[in-house]
Design an enzyme around this catalytic site. Sequence first.
Site, short mmCIF file in Angstrom:
data_model
loop_
_atom_site.label_atom_id
_atom_site.label_comp_id
_atom_site.label_asym_id
_atom_site.label_seq_id
_atom_site.Cartn_x
_atom_site.Cartn_y
_atom_site.Cartn_z
N ALA A 1 0.86 -1.19 0.00
CA ALA A 1 0.00 0.00 0.00
C ALA A 1 0.89 1.23 0.00
O ALA A 1 2.04 1.18 0.46
CB ALA A 1 -0.87 0.00 1.25
N GLU B 1 -0.41 -9.50 -0.76
CA GLU B 1 -1.81 -9.88 -0.54
C GLU B 1 -2.59 -9.91 -1.85
O GLU B 1 -3.42 -10.79 -2.07
CB GLU B 1 -2.45 -8.90 0.46
CG GLU B 1 -1.86 -9.06 1.85
CD GLU B 1 -2.27 -7.94 2.78
OE1 GLU B 1 -2.00 -6.76 2.47
OE2 GLU B 1 -2.86 -8.24 3.83
N GLY C 1 0.54 -5.13 0.75
CA GLY C 1 -0.68 -5.25 -0.07
C GLY C 1 -0.41 -5.88 -1.43
O GLY C 1 -1.31 -6.45 -2.05
N GLU D 1 4.45 -5.02 7.21
CA GLU D 1 3.60 -4.03 7.91
C GLU D 1 4.01 -3.86 9.37
O GLU D 1 3.83 -2.79 9.95
CB GLU D 1 2.12 -4.45 7.85
CG GLU D 1 1.50 -4.39 6.48
CD GLU D 1 1.63 -5.69 5.67
OE1 GLU D 1 2.47 -6.54 6.05
OE2 GLU D 1 0.91 -5.84 4.67
N1 COA Z 1 4.49 3.30 -0.43
C1 COA Z 1 4.88 4.51 -0.91
N2 COA Z 1 6.05 4.71 -1.53
C2 COA Z 1 6.87 3.65 -1.66
C3 COA Z 1 6.55 2.39 -1.18
C4 COA Z 1 5.29 2.23 -0.56
N3 COA Z 1 4.86 1.04 -0.10
N4 COA Z 1 7.56 1.54 -1.45
C5 COA Z 1 8.50 2.27 -2.09
N5 COA Z 1 8.08 3.55 -2.21
C6 COA Z 1 8.79 4.67 -2.84
C7 COA Z 1 9.93 5.19 -1.98
O1 COA Z 1 9.45 6.07 -1.00
C8 COA Z 1 10.78 5.86 -3.03
O2 COA Z 1 10.19 7.09 -3.37
P1 COA Z 1 11.10 8.43 -3.51
O3 COA Z 1 12.06 8.11 -4.62
O4 COA Z 1 10.12 9.50 -3.87
O5 COA Z 1 11.77 8.60 -2.19
C9 COA Z 1 10.63 4.96 -4.23
O6 COA Z 1 9.42 4.22 -4.03
C10 COA Z 1 11.76 3.96 -4.41
O7 COA Z 1 11.87 3.22 -3.22
P2 COA Z 1 13.25 3.10 -2.38
O8 COA Z 1 12.88 2.85 -0.94
O9 COA Z 1 14.12 4.26 -2.65
O10 COA Z 1 13.88 1.79 -3.04
P3 COA Z 1 14.88 0.77 -2.35
O11 COA Z 1 15.37 -0.12 -3.44
O12 COA Z 1 15.90 1.50 -1.54
O13 COA Z 1 14.01 -0.09 -1.32
C11 COA Z 1 12.06 -1.37 -0.64
C12 COA Z 1 12.99 -0.93 -1.80
C13 COA Z 1 10.90 -2.14 -1.25
C14 COA Z 1 12.83 -2.29 0.33
C15 COA Z 1 11.58 -0.11 0.13
O14 COA Z 1 11.07 0.83 -0.81
C16 COA Z 1 10.48 -0.40 1.13
O15 COA Z 1 10.75 -0.90 2.21
N6 COA Z 1 9.19 -0.06 0.77
C17 COA Z 1 8.08 -0.22 1.66
C18 COA Z 1 7.60 -1.65 1.71
C19 COA Z 1 6.48 -1.81 2.71
O16 COA Z 1 6.61 -1.58 3.89
N7 COA Z 1 5.30 -2.24 2.19
C20 COA Z 1 4.15 -2.46 3.00
C21 COA Z 1 3.29 -1.26 3.05
S1 COA Z 1 1.87 -1.51 4.11
#
Ligand code: COA
Length: 261
Positions: free
Chosen positions: A68, A115, A112, A135
């Site tokens: 999400a 999911e 999500g 989460e």
């Molecule tokens: N919601 C909103 N934005 C997200 C996102 C999410 N779930 N996952 C990634 N993004 C965005 C980042 O904020 C970043 O945006 P920005 O460039 O404007 O700062 C962009 O996508 C790229 O992500 P980034 O974190 O820089 O890539 P990474 O390779 O360093 O890390 C992940 C990848 C997937 C490990 C990391 O993005 C992450 O932990 N995301 C969240 C995953 C999560 O918790 N999902 C469950 C949500 S309930």
Amino acid sequence: MSPGPNTVLSEREGRVAILTINRPDKLNALNDQVRDELLAELAKIEQDDSVGVVVITGAGEKSFIAGADISEFAGRAPFDQRHAMRSPRIFDVMSTFPKPVIAMINGFCLGGGCELSMSCDMRIASEKARFGQPEINLGLIPGGGGTQRLPRLVGMGNAMRMILSGDLIQAAEAKEIGLVDLVFAPEELRAKTLELAAKIASKSPLTLKVAKEALRASEKLPIEDGISYERDLFCLCFSSKDKEEGVAAFLEKRPAAWTGR
Ligand code: COA
């Protein structure tokens, strides 16, 4: 307010519809717009007899869906969140969709996104894909069915480990524990997925629908009731033109020409 660019791309390859979540700069995170556009595309596809199977994937090399959109959670009140999670929910629409839905998982498949993939009928992943329910790291629990669908697929211990630790797992482990069905090299993923999707889409749409309904019933019914339900659906197939056609084609040693009737 302007609706902004499409966040869901829709294309056709033969009888297969491919829906691509298109927010690669945000790793295809699911926001309200994505959910609404996905629902709208699925509603069109449901009515479109030229589509037999749906494949869902993420744009770019890196991510299927990274969960999400976390930016929508900041400061949000419970009733606003409840509104965002109103019915029809994309997860339920996909699991009950009258055509098979395949998740083609090209990268991060988190929260999500994981999911959503579990609401699909099959999961086919790239070797580079990574899976997780992170989460817990946000002070949240899965809210798109993860606590219910994950243990059914991978067993309680593996589901507890993933949800309570928030750790990500590799595609090979996801396959080993039953979270994904097939894993391919990234460069083969699309061709192999579309090959299977096209094969399934070449079957009778009516029979596919009934088969999916019977399989999905197994998630809800005690086994005796499920077997009884299967018998009734099996007998119902005897009312279809496609059953007459399939049997005649076998006996006449020719390919069947399905009509979906
Ligand atoms: N919601 C909103 N934005 C997200 C996102 C999410 N779930 N996952 C990634 N993004 C965005 C980042 O904020 C970043 O945006 P920005 O460039 O404007 O700062 C962009 O996508 C790229 O992500 P980034 O974190 O820089 O890539 P990474 O390779 O360093 O890390 C992940 C990848 C997937 C490990 C990391 O993005 C992450 O932990 N995301 C969240 C995953 C999560 O918790 N999902 C469950 C949500 S309930």
